[in-house]
Motif scaffolding. Structure first.
Motif: not given
Length: 228
Positions: A9-30
């Motif tokens: 995930l790069q600079e991802a925004s996570i929404f629950q319907r129209e509600h912004l829950v998490l912003s600027d998510v940067n995650v890498e899993i191998y």
């Protein structure tokens, strides 16, 4: 461990319907990596997992998981994405009206398996892996909570997933059984599968230390054990 992340995930925004829950998510899993996801109730853990398995759309940012682009993921693509991952829930979600083996058979048929002998062999293989080889004939209500979760993990392994998403998999279990499930998940990870596990049980994190991501104040960041 592969140099290509199984989840990114790069600079991802996570929404629950129209509600912004998490912003600027940067995650890498191998491949083969075991990562915890922690945070208070309502901090966005479940919304993040739901985005990863296609239950919630990724509206902004970059997201790649198991070779699928989350941003352009269509409804018709979601079953193909989920065949590449295993999902384990807190409440097991077993079908109560059929045996352990028939629970697994249902998933194989739903994901396109046809050959009866191959399906039978696969069911035996995954039940063996989770220490439930002799329990295939039992109904879910005849099993303990730990045994039901082992079956749920067996179900998650059916299609040889590259990644397992586990949402509070020990949440309904006593401490001893929780440790047994953690040992099982650790073995699965050591065999090359990536695991992202949401949990609120910090005692397990201390006993089985791994990289830990924390959801807090609308962000996701790397946590160190001393700050848990």
């Amino acid at each position: 461990m592969s140099n290509t992340p199984i989840l990114q995930l790069q600079e991802a925004s996570i929404f629950q319907r129209e509600h912004l829950v998490l912003s600027d998510v940067n995650v890498e899993i191998y491949h083969g990596q075991f990562v915890y996801l922690i945070g208070q109730t309502g901090s966005g853990k479940s919304s993040l997992l739901k985005t990863l398995y296609g239950d919630l759309p990724l509206k902004s940012g970059v997201g790649n998981i198991c070779g699928h682009d989350l941003k352009s993921l269509k409804d018709k693509d979601i079953p193909f994405l989920r065949r590449k991952m295993g999902i384990v829930f807190q409440d097991f979600q077993l079908l109560t009206d059929r045996t352990v083996s028939d629970n697994l058979l249902f998933v194989l048929k739903a994901t396109g398996w046809k050959d009866k002998k191959k399906m039978e062999a696969k069911i035996n293989e995954v039940l063996e892996k989770v220490g439930m080889a002799t329990k295939g004939f039992k109904m879910p209500y005849q099993l303990s909570g730990g045994e039901q979760q082992r079956v749920a993990i067996a179900r998650a392994l059916l299609n040889d997933p590259e990644l397992i998403l586990a949402d509070e998999p020990t949440g309904n279990l006593d401490p001893g059984t929780s440790e047994e499930i953690m040992i099982l998940l650790k073995q699965i990870s050591e065999n090359g599968r990536a695991i992202l596990m949401a949990t609120h049980d910090y005692s397990l994190i201390l006993k089985f230390p791994n990289q830990t991501l924390k959801c807090e104040d609308g962000k996701v960041f790397m946590a160190v054990q001393s700050s848990l």
